[in-house]
Scaffold this active site. Structure first.
Site, short mmCIF file in Angstrom:
data_model
loop_
_atom_site.label_atom_id
_atom_site.label_comp_id
_atom_site.label_asym_id
_atom_site.label_seq_id
_atom_site.Cartn_x
_atom_site.Cartn_y
_atom_site.Cartn_z
CG ASP A 282 -15.79 -12.13 8.38
OD1 ASP A 282 -15.84 -11.16 9.17
OD2 ASP A 282 -14.81 -12.38 7.65
CG HIS A 333 -17.37 -10.32 4.16
ND1 HIS A 333 -15.99 -10.35 4.08
CD2 HIS A 333 -17.76 -11.63 4.25
CE1 HIS A 333 -15.57 -11.61 4.11
NE2 HIS A 333 -16.62 -12.41 4.20
CG HIS A 337 -18.72 -14.51 0.65
ND1 HIS A 337 -17.91 -15.61 0.47
CD2 HIS A 337 -18.36 -14.00 1.84
CE1 HIS A 337 -17.12 -15.76 1.52
NE2 HIS A 337 -17.37 -14.79 2.37
CG HIS A 441 -17.35 -17.36 9.77
ND1 HIS A 441 -16.13 -17.80 10.21
CD2 HIS A 441 -17.13 -16.78 8.55
CE1 HIS A 441 -15.21 -17.52 9.29
NE2 HIS A 441 -15.79 -16.90 8.28
#
Ligand SMILES: [Zn+2]
Length: 464
Positions: A282, A333, A337, A441
């Site tokens: 991510d 995503h 964010h 990540h």
């Protein structure tokens, strides 16, 4: 320190233990009273071993736990606080007790008994009505005890009986106790209750009005069905409805009928593939860490999914192309964010669409995979987290959750910890909790530990 007192609850104190327990309460009161601190003691409703008068003298309030007439380990199934059982015990207790020093604790929960099992499972009001709904069982109101119950057969043919307490039982119990004018009512327990109870619990609770009980506002928890880490929102919450019939002469409710049961968000889980593992990264792409991760994945010949932030993809379009060209999947995503639970729905659409357009224009591909920031990192389980997920679903995204979170983003995490946590969780074979999607990540901070862990993590998972 705003400490105001203590509530003491020793469960199942035997007869032999009574003298010591009483002495303990007396000493506690002696120590607390000079400081102005209150001592409350929770006591069973009908245990002849307990000297209620002595305990009342050793505390500011006695809290009568007016439930567990039938309990988890009782031989028979039955009412948890039948109205006549409740009233008889109340009469007996109030002979010894001062109302102004007595709090009556009302139950709002249930037990689910399986035929042949030695012990019942405690269930919340919400769990009880969900079981009734899922099994298409009719919730009945037992005329004798005035407690609701239902029976059903599970898919594995096991026979279940559920008795529970709801706002109607609380209404009748408050009404029966009103004449004593007790110091107050308590609830066992917060989070387990029928939410309609709040229409009668509170300021004017000695004279409850049944009108507010007709609407059952949906419960607090998100209901998950199935197994797997791909999430699909099946239903939005809706309120339930019940009718209540009040006896004109006495004012007690003598019948209730559940017309519809309340439902919270229901989320379906799919994509359970025991034995497989999916790696996801991510928050990238990142000019330093993403290429390093791609190099490792190439060397190990492992495909992964990158849930990219649109803003980062816009800054490093070559990395988006490299991800796709090397056989990996891209997921959405969002663009910046944000916490989607805190922004308007239209902004959620914009976040998703901008990222999608970017991926399309840079790679010539689109994506159907979506993972919401923050709560997506731990799966949506609060109502305010589900609405944005539902919005994405309406834009035809598949919501990708995860069960294997080694917390590689936390400061000072070591590669060993990342590997160990991932492997441990991957070994979990309980269908209720197991997972196959690993969250790592490739951006958002120092990812050196993730990069160091990755080759070992791949080798160890392959070896299992
Ligand atoms: Zn994220």
């Amino acid at each position: 320190n705003k400490f105001g007192g203590v509530c003491v609850d020793f469960e199942e104190a035997t007869k032999d233990a009574q003298p010591n327990l009483l002495r303990f309460m007396q000493e506690l009161q002696a120590a607390f009273k000079p400081r102005g601190w209150i001592v409350v003691q929770a006591v069973p409703f009908d245990d002849p071993d307990w000297n209620y008068r002595d305990y009342a003298a050793a505390s500011d309030y006695l809290m009568l736990m007016a439930y567990d007439e039938h309990y988890a380990g009782s031989k028979d199934t039955g009412s948890i606080s039948g109205q006549s059982w409740y009233e008889q015990n109340l009469i007996a207790r109030m002979k010894d007790l001062t109302p102004a020093k007595t709090i009556i604790a009302l139950g709002n929960y249930g037990y689910n008994w399986t035929a042949g099992a030695s012990s019942a499972k405690e269930v919340s009001f919400q769990e009880a009505v969900i079981s009734a709904k899922d099994s298409e069982a009719e919730i009945k109101f037992d005329e004798t005890t005035r407690n609701p119950y239902f029976s059903y057969e599970e898919e594995d043919k096991s026979q279940h009986t559920v008795w529970f307490l709801d706002s109607v039982t609380a209404f009748n119990q408050i009404r029966a106790a009103s004449g004593y004018r007790p110091a107050g009512f308590a609830l066992w327990r917060l989070g387990s209750e029928d939410p309609s109870i709040w229409s009668i619990f509170g300021s004017d609770q000695l004279n409850p009005v049944p009108d507010g009980l007709k609407r059952i506002v949906y419960g607090y928890e998100v209901d998950f069905q199935g197994t797997g880490e791909l999430l699909r929102v099946l239903t939005r919450p809706h309120d339930g409805e019940r009718s209540v019939q009040t006896d004109q002469k006495t004012g007690f409710i003598n019948s209730e009928k559940y017309i519809s049961t309340p439902s919270s968000y229901v989320i379906e889980r799919t994509g359970d593939h025991p034995g497989s593992i999916a790696l996801t990264f991510d928050d990238g792409p990142d000019p330093e860490y993403t290429p390093a991760i791609l190099d490792i994945l190439k060397r190990e010949n492992v495909p992964a999914t990158f849930f990219v932030i649109g803003k980062n993809g816009q800054a490093y379009p070559d990395l988006l192309r490299r991800i796709v060209n090397e056989g990996h999947e891209l997921g959405n995503h969002t663009f910046t964010h944000p916490n989607l639970g805190e922004i308007p729905g239209r902004l959620t659409d914009l976040e998703l669409n901008a990222t999608q357009r970017l991926i399309e224009s840079v790679t010539g591909r689109s994506t159907v995979l979506f993972r919401p920031p923050y709560f997506g990192d731990a799966e949506a389980d609060k109502p305010e987290e589900v609405e944005p997920a539902l919005r994405a679903q309406q834009l035809n995204y598949i919501i990708v959750g995860l069960r294997i979170d080694p917390s590689d983003w936390k400061p000072n995490v070591t590669p060993d910890e990342i590997v160990q946590r991932t492997v441990d969780k991957a070994m979990d074979d309980n269908p209720e909790t197991r997972g196959q999607v690993v969250l790592l990540h490739d951006s958002g901070g120092d990812r050196a530990a993730t990069i160091e862990a990755l080759p070992r993590l791949i080798h160890e998972l392959r070896a299992k």
